[in-house]
Scaffold this motif. Structure first.
Motif, PDB file in Angstrom:
ATOM      1  N   ALA A 271       0.826  -1.212   0.000  1.00  0.00           N
ATOM      2  CA  ALA A 271       0.000   0.000   0.000  1.00  0.00           C
ATOM      3  C   ALA A 271       0.863   1.266   0.000  1.00  0.00           C
ATOM      4  O   ALA A 271       0.473   2.283  -0.554  1.00  0.00           O
ATOM      5  CB  ALA A 271      -0.917  -0.008   1.219  1.00  0.00           C
ATOM      6  N   ASP A 272       2.038   1.187   0.619  1.00  0.00           N
ATOM      7  CA  ASP A 272       2.860   2.405   0.709  1.00  0.00           C
ATOM      8  C   ASP A 272       3.891   2.522  -0.414  1.00  0.00           C
ATOM      9  O   ASP A 272       4.843   3.285  -0.326  1.00  0.00           O
ATOM     10  CB  ASP A 272       3.577   2.443   2.069  1.00  0.00           C
ATOM     11  CG  ASP A 272       4.450   1.202   2.278  1.00  0.00           C
ATOM     12  OD1 ASP A 272       4.412   0.281   1.427  1.00  0.00           O
ATOM     13  OD2 ASP A 272       5.179   1.154   3.293  1.00  0.00           O
TER      14      ASP A 272
ATOM     15  N   PRO B 142       5.762   3.858  -3.355  1.00  0.00           N
ATOM     16  CA  PRO B 142       5.747   5.202  -3.949  1.00  0.00           C
ATOM     17  C   PRO B 142       5.338   5.182  -5.426  1.00  0.00           C
ATOM     18  O   PRO B 142       5.451   4.154  -6.103  1.00  0.00           O
ATOM     19  CB  PRO B 142       7.193   5.676  -3.812  1.00  0.00           C
ATOM     20  CG  PRO B 142       7.842   4.757  -2.848  1.00  0.00           C
ATOM     21  CD  PRO B 142       7.107   3.454  -2.926  1.00  0.00           C
TER      22      PRO B 142
ATOM     23  N   HIS C  80       7.956   9.903  -7.251  1.00  0.00           N
ATOM     24  CA  HIS C  80       8.810   9.935  -6.065  1.00  0.00           C
ATOM     25  C   HIS C  80      10.262   9.614  -6.440  1.00  0.00           C
ATOM     26  O   HIS C  80      11.196  10.279  -6.005  1.00  0.00           O
ATOM     27  CB  HIS C  80       8.288   8.916  -5.044  1.00  0.00           C
ATOM     28  CG  HIS C  80       9.250   8.638  -3.934  1.00  0.00           C
ATOM     29  ND1 HIS C  80       9.360   9.440  -2.826  1.00  0.00           N
ATOM     30  CD2 HIS C  80      10.173   7.647  -3.779  1.00  0.00           C
ATOM     31  CE1 HIS C  80      10.307   8.960  -2.028  1.00  0.00           C
ATOM     32  NE2 HIS C  80      10.810   7.865  -2.578  1.00  0.00           N
TER      33      HIS C  80
ATOM     34  N   SER D 239       7.253   0.049  -8.454  1.00  0.00           N
ATOM     35  CA  SER D 239       6.515   1.290  -8.752  1.00  0.00           C
ATOM     36  C   SER D 239       6.244   1.402 -10.246  1.00  0.00           C
ATOM     37  O   SER D 239       5.137   1.774 -10.660  1.00  0.00           O
ATOM     38  CB  SER D 239       7.321   2.520  -8.326  1.00  0.00           C
ATOM     39  OG  SER D 239       7.459   2.559  -6.942  1.00  0.00           O
TER      40      SER D 239
END
Ligand code: GLU
Length: 545
Positions: free
Chosen positions: A13-14, A16, A20, A123
């Motif tokens: 969920a976190d 980037p 970023h 990502s």
């Protein structure tokens, strides 16, 4: 197309967003024309001499242009990883004077180890999935093998493309069902390429190239069944070279056929592609032709080979520079190490690695060094590779320098008896009492001369020894006559049964006593370096054998 929530659920969920990373690794702000280069060694074995070759090329080009040269460890194939390889890399690059300007010790664009960059790749994979430029593929290895078999049967190109790309246009419900089952998947690129299309691009060595375009939906992210799904080379190349702001990719020609795919990937990811320069591999001559220097078959493909034997790094570097740009092989070594390497001057045929030539270059180079320089280099080499030699060199520093001065200092043509530091023991070991191995009377090097005669000759020589340059040869001549040797080889030849040998054999007898070999530098120079007492001692050792 999958709904965004399904895609997002596949990732932390976190995780980037790409933005970023773009901010984290900003453009380098280098002056116009500065080239950022890199080497991407895989820790799957020893460093290949080709790795030093490419490191040298990259480092030279970037430094001259005012940009950094970085080393990134490409360890995405963890099943093939060899322990200790990474540590060996840095040692090898340092030995040859081609260390990275930038790596994990000092760089701002790291980590420089691909397995430590996993979130970065994820990502971009998520981004491609969201933009439908990539998709999940659940095909099993059996299904892929079966497809391949059918393609071969139908005589169509093998690969995962078009109608063969069974998950490319799968219904979202089918994908969801597989996900619900917990089936492992890979992420594939949705290639825009079509069968029969051509791609063209410019290579900094080869000029304009045209190649079949890529149509394969290649894997970007390896199986989700793995606890740390890593990218394939293709994705890692695009993401890393973009985020590390690499401008010039110098790599082996085996990657030329992948350029069309890489250009598609750079496009899909919104990156500007680097300049590519594909270099020909180092080759080896074999009967009837040449082949690539082989990691498996050729010991000289390993950097360890050069380090263990103690080839001076400058000589190897000089040799490699000459292989890169023939012009540099024609220059004196110090100048060749200063001159730029130019991509435009590379050949497209692989240059031959010829050890005989390297040894000549190395011997020529060592012949230009002073005794002090040689001794320092031999000692440094011995500390790693011949530890027994170190205390001897330390205890006998003066003797070592005197030995190295024989036929080296104050002469027009210095001896070329050292091609590498491991030759020191063979060429100079006999000077040292600790290393000298006496040759006994019965040794075949005496050519069958009667042992009693050898003993008597050596004893006489020791008893009457005069340590005097002017007198040196006369005393051997007198002894030879006394012991019945012919006064010249010619005389001996006329009647070989009448003599045990000529003055030549008599000299060789003394040479064997003093050096343990029938070949040595000038015998009086040797005797003078050893000193009278040691000369007499060695003659007595032979007499007593
Ligand atoms: N890890 C790749 C290899 O060893 C590097 C290729 C490249 O320089 O891009 O072949």
């Amino acid at each position: 197309m999958l709904v965004p929530s399904v895609i997002d659920a596949l990732f932390p969920a976190d995780l980037p967003e790409p933005g970023h990373w773009e901010e984290r690794y900003p453009p380098r702000g280098l002056p116009e024309g500065a080239q950022v280069t890199r080497l991407g060694p895989s820790p799957t074995g020893f460093v290949h001499i080709g790795g030093i070759y490419v490191a040298m090329i990259n480092r030279d080009i970037s430094r001259r242009s005012g940009g950094p040269y970085l080393v990134r460890i490409e360890d995405t194939d963890q099943s093939r990883e060899v322990e200790g390889a990474v540590a060996q890399f840095a040692g090898a690059f340092d030995y040859f004077g081609v260390p990275a300007d930038e790596d994990d010790r000092n760089g701002d664009y790291g980590p420089y180890l691909q397995s430590a960059r996993q979130p970065i790749y994820l990502s971009y994979v998520r981004d491609l999935l969201r933009r439908d430029l990539a998709y999940l593929c659940f095909a099993t290895s059996e299904e892929l093998a079966e497809a391949r078999r059918r393609q071969e049967e139908a005589k169509v190109p093998t690969g995962y493309y078009g109608e063969w790309a069974i998950w490319r246009d799968a219904e979202p419900t089918a994908v969801q069902a597989k996900l619900d089952e917990g089936a492992p998947y890979v992420v594939r690129f949705r290639s825009p390429g079509t069968t029969g299309a051509r791609a063209s691009f410019t290579d900094a060595i080869r000029g304009r190239l045209e190649h079949e375009d890529n149509r394969n939906d290649v894997v970007l992210l390896k199986s989700s069944a793995h606890p740390l799904p890593l990218p394939t080379y293709h994705l890692a190349h695009a993401v890393d070279d973009h985020l590390m702001r690499v401008t010039l990719v110098v790599r082996g020609e085996e990657w030329i056929s992948s350029v069309p795919l890489h250009l598609q990937l750079f496009e899909a990811l919104g990156f500007t592609p680097p300049t590519y320069a594909h270099i020909a591999p180092l080759m080896k001559k074999i009967p009837g032709g040449k082949r690539k220097l082989s990691k498996r078959k050729d010991p000289e493909s390993s950097v360890t080979f050069y380090v263990q034997a103690g080839y001076p790094a400058e000589a190897v570097l000089f040799y490699l520079r000459g292989l890169a740009n023939g012009r540099l092989a024609e220059l004196p070594l110090p100048q060749a190490l200063e001159e730029p390497i130019r991509l435009a001057e590379f050949g497209v045929a692989g240059p031959l690695v010829d050890l005989v030539k390297l040894e000549d270059i190395s011997a020529d180079h060592i012949a230009t060094l002073s005794g002090e320089q040689i001794l320092a280099a031999v000692r440094a080499w011995a500390a790693e590779h011949d530890p027994e030699l170190v205390p001897v060199l330390d205890a006998e520093r003066e003797l070592a320098l005197a030995a190295l001065a024989v036929e080296r200092e104050g002469v027009d043509n210095p001896r070329k008896d050292l091609r590498k530091w491991s030759d020191f023991r063979t060429a100079y070991g006999f000077f040292f009492r600790q290393l000298f191995v006496p040759v006994p009377v019965g040794d075949p090097q005496f050519g069958g001369m009667a042992p009693d005669l050898v003993r008597a000759f050596a004893e006489d020589f020791a008893a009457g020894y005069r340590h005097d340059a002017a007198d040196w040869f006369d005393q051997i001549r007198a002894l030879a006559a006394k012991h019945g040797f012919a006064s010249s080889p010619k005389e001996y030849k006329k009647d070989p049964d009448a003599y045990p040998g000529s003055i030549r054999e008599a000299s060789q007898l003394i040479r064997l006593a003093l050096t343990g070999s029938t070949r040595s530098p000038d015998l009086f120079a040797v005797a003078n370096t050893l000193g009278a007492a040691e000369v007499v001692r060695r003659a007595r050792v032979l007499a007593a054998s």
